[in-house]
Design an enzyme around this catalytic site. Sequence first.
Site, PDB file in Angstrom:
ATOM      1  N   LYS A   1      69.888 -77.771  39.123  1.00  0.00           N
ATOM      2  CA  LYS A   1      69.501 -79.016  38.436  1.00  0.00           C
ATOM      3  C   LYS A   1      70.042 -79.072  37.004  1.00  0.00           C
ATOM      4  O   LYS A   1      70.639 -80.055  36.591  1.00  0.00           O
ATOM      5  CB  LYS A   1      67.966 -79.139  38.421  1.00  0.00           C
ATOM      6  CG  LYS A   1      67.379 -79.341  39.820  1.00  0.00           C
ATOM      7  CD  LYS A   1      65.889 -79.320  39.820  1.00  0.00           C
ATOM      8  CE  LYS A   1      65.273 -77.963  39.647  1.00  0.00           C
ATOM      9  NZ  LYS A   1      65.528 -76.966  40.684  1.00  0.00           N
ATOM     10  N   ILE A   2      69.830 -77.982  36.242  1.00  0.00           N
ATOM     11  CA  ILE A   2      70.246 -78.008  34.833  1.00  0.00           C
ATOM     12  C   ILE A   2      71.766 -77.888  34.724  1.00  0.00           C
ATOM     13  O   ILE A   2      72.405 -78.594  33.930  1.00  0.00           O
ATOM     14  CB  ILE A   2      69.530 -76.892  34.034  1.00  0.00           C
ATOM     15  CG1 ILE A   2      68.012 -77.132  34.073  1.00  0.00           C
ATOM     16  CG2 ILE A   2      70.025 -76.836  32.597  1.00  0.00           C
ATOM     17  CD1 ILE A   2      67.172 -75.978  33.553  1.00  0.00           C
TER      18      ILE A   2
ATOM     19  N   ARG B   1      68.268 -67.673  30.548  1.00  0.00           N
ATOM     20  CA  ARG B   1      67.362 -66.558  30.253  1.00  0.00           C
ATOM     21  C   ARG B   1      68.121 -65.483  29.470  1.00  0.00           C
ATOM     22  O   ARG B   1      69.274 -65.167  29.794  1.00  0.00           O
ATOM     23  CB  ARG B   1      66.813 -65.931  31.539  1.00  0.00           C
ATOM     24  CG  ARG B   1      65.685 -66.724  32.204  1.00  0.00           C
ATOM     25  CD  ARG B   1      64.385 -66.683  31.397  1.00  0.00           C
ATOM     26  NE  ARG B   1      63.308 -67.422  32.033  1.00  0.00           N
ATOM     27  CZ  ARG B   1      63.030 -68.709  31.823  1.00  0.00           C
ATOM     28  NH1 ARG B   1      63.759 -69.422  30.975  1.00  0.00           N
ATOM     29  NH2 ARG B   1      62.016 -69.287  32.426  1.00  0.00           N
TER      30      ARG B   1
ATOM     31  N   ASP C   1      69.634 -70.302  23.377  1.00  0.00           N
ATOM     32  CA  ASP C   1      68.256 -70.773  23.216  1.00  0.00           C
ATOM     33  C   ASP C   1      67.279 -69.704  23.717  1.00  0.00           C
ATOM     34  O   ASP C   1      66.067 -69.888  23.651  1.00  0.00           O
ATOM     35  CB  ASP C   1      68.053 -72.071  24.015  1.00  0.00           C
ATOM     36  CG  ASP C   1      66.712 -72.716  23.744  1.00  0.00           C
ATOM     37  OD1 ASP C   1      66.387 -72.899  22.549  1.00  0.00           O
ATOM     38  OD2 ASP C   1      65.976 -73.030  24.702  1.00  0.00           O
TER      39      ASP C   1
ATOM     40  N   GLU D   1      63.205 -61.921  23.058  1.00  0.00           N
ATOM     41  CA  GLU D   1      62.438 -63.085  22.607  1.00  0.00           C
ATOM     42  C   GLU D   1      60.931 -62.898  22.745  1.00  0.00           C
ATOM     43  O   GLU D   1      60.169 -63.515  22.010  1.00  0.00           O
ATOM     44  CB  GLU D   1      62.912 -64.375  23.281  1.00  0.00           C
ATOM     45  CG  GLU D   1      62.654 -64.493  24.760  1.00  0.00           C
ATOM     46  CD  GLU D   1      63.032 -65.899  25.278  1.00  0.00           C
ATOM     47  OE1 GLU D   1      64.233 -66.166  25.381  1.00  0.00           O
ATOM     48  OE2 GLU D   1      62.122 -66.692  25.567  1.00  0.00           O
TER      49      GLU D   1
ATOM     50  N   HIS E   1      64.037 -70.898  22.023  1.00  0.00           N
ATOM     51  CA  HIS E   1      63.562 -71.359  23.341  1.00  0.00           C
ATOM     52  C   HIS E   1      62.889 -72.735  23.208  1.00  0.00           C
ATOM     53  O   HIS E   1      61.718 -72.910  23.546  1.00  0.00           O
ATOM     54  CB  HIS E   1      62.583 -70.343  23.958  1.00  0.00           C
ATOM     55  CG  HIS E   1      62.639 -70.354  25.461  1.00  0.00           C
ATOM     56  ND1 HIS E   1      62.714 -69.225  26.231  1.00  0.00           N
ATOM     57  CD2 HIS E   1      62.631 -71.385  26.348  1.00  0.00           C
ATOM     58  CE1 HIS E   1      62.735 -69.543  27.509  1.00  0.00           C
ATOM     59  NE2 HIS E   1      62.699 -70.852  27.609  1.00  0.00           N
ATOM     60  N   GLN E   2      63.664 -73.676  22.732  1.00  0.00           N
ATOM     61  CA  GLN E   2      63.119 -75.020  22.503  1.00  0.00           C
ATOM     62  C   GLN E   2      63.763 -76.066  23.409  1.00  0.00           C
ATOM     63  O   GLN E   2      63.568 -77.263  23.206  1.00  0.00           O
ATOM     64  CB  GLN E   2      63.304 -75.416  21.034  1.00  0.00           C
ATOM     65  CG  GLN E   2      64.763 -75.552  20.608  1.00  0.00           C
ATOM     66  CD  GLN E   2      64.926 -76.084  19.198  1.00  0.00           C
ATOM     67  OE1 GLN E   2      64.592 -75.416  18.235  1.00  0.00           O
ATOM     68  NE2 GLN E   2      65.440 -77.298  19.066  1.00  0.00           N
ATOM     69  N   ALA E   3      64.528 -75.592  24.408  1.00  0.00           N
ATOM     70  CA  ALA E   3      65.228 -76.565  25.263  1.00  0.00           C
ATOM     71  C   ALA E   3      64.246 -77.471  26.004  1.00  0.00           C
ATOM     72  O   ALA E   3      64.567 -78.603  26.339  1.00  0.00           O
ATOM     73  CB  ALA E   3      66.142 -75.844  26.249  1.00  0.00           C
ATOM     74  N   PHE E   4      63.028 -76.959  26.241  1.00  0.00           N
ATOM     75  CA  PHE E   4      62.013 -77.768  26.958  1.00  0.00           C
ATOM     76  C   PHE E   4      61.287 -78.723  26.014  1.00  0.00           C
ATOM     77  O   PHE E   4      60.475 -79.522  26.476  1.00  0.00           O
ATOM     78  CB  PHE E   4      60.968 -76.838  27.603  1.00  0.00           C
ATOM     79  CG  PHE E   4      60.076 -76.189  26.580  1.00  0.00           C
ATOM     80  CD1 PHE E   4      60.482 -75.070  25.883  1.00  0.00           C
ATOM     81  CD2 PHE E   4      58.853 -76.757  26.265  1.00  0.00           C
ATOM     82  CE1 PHE E   4      59.672 -74.507  24.897  1.00  0.00           C
ATOM     83  CE2 PHE E   4      58.037 -76.198  25.284  1.00  0.00           C
ATOM     84  CZ  PHE E   4      58.460 -75.075  24.602  1.00  0.00           C
TER      85      PHE E   4
END
Length: 326
Positions: A154-155, A231, A255, A260, A292-295
Amino acid sequence: MKIAFFDTKSYWKDSFGPLAAKYGFEITFFNERLTPATAKLAAGHDATCSFVNDEVPAEVVRELKNLGIKVLLLRCAGFDSVDLEVAKECGLPVLRVPAYSPESVAEQGAALLMAINRKCHLAYERTTKFNFDIAGLTGIALVGKTAGVIGTGKIGQCMINILKGYGMNIIAYDAFPNPNLGLEYVTLDELYARADVISLHCPLMPATRHMIDKDAIAKMKDGVILINVARGGLVDSEALADAVEAGKFRGVGMDVCEKEHEYFFEDRSNLTQHDPTLKRLLSNDKVLISGHQAFLTVEALDAIATITLDNAKAFAEGKELVNEVK
Ligand code: NAD
């Protein structure tokens, strides 16, 4: 249903709080991450709700089962944080959010690509100090260049659409190529040899851990741009730091990163000692890391909250669990 919600931040409370009331669920928001040390906080609840950097290994799964937890809700797509075997053994369904806004995640990849290529982070540093010297900020035109996309789910597909918009030629690798996408699938070796930009969009699992290691990097073109919004564990960060310092990359946009768990979603600026590899990466201006702000878009947060609570509702009502991780 009473839900123990771990790793709470303001944006999670804003998206889940009002919605949970509509579903008739009671949520306890814990600031703590779910770890072996904090699992006991889940006592008295029916479900846990965890995110990417919560830790749900075998011991935590067993403790949650003993505490009376009946279902593990993940408010993310990746499920590498949970010991699925043990969850199955304990009869605890693991419900995830397989897709919330793949466009949002791909757009962060594109943002990192454009920023690192056109050195926006360096320009910002200069212009905020009234320094308008542009020497050293040369980028490349992406039009006509080749992008190698690893993982065409999907991504990956959203990223491909964006990259096509830049006028890039696309080659792809996937363990399960999708013949309906009309893509030029190549081997990993060929992708490394041909791509000017490499973007990672496959899941982290034993087969993909450190897929980008010293050997893989050596097969890439000099001056390649690497983007990772999937990831951190896909990339061997030591090997990456070595290669960055050796001048292999035009830029690296990430990201996610291996360490992390110890850093992301928190202000760690007060620590006196830092992870040496992360420090090496952050101190090199060829590397741009977002936490980790892609969401983190309005659309993605809304979708994550709705799908997570729909999953909980389906479980509570004994309905089919369409988003169960098998
Ligand atoms: P998806 O399941 O739709 O697509 C994953 C693709 O990877 C599939 O086409 C699959 O066949 C392929 N794949 C599986 N094993 C592979 C391998 N060994 N080598 C190459 N390809 C392989 O998933 P998606 O929704 O596109 O998400 C991809 C990843 O992005 C997730 O696993 C997650 O870890 C990550 N993600 C990150 C963020 C973020 O905020 N940074 C947000 C969501 C997802």
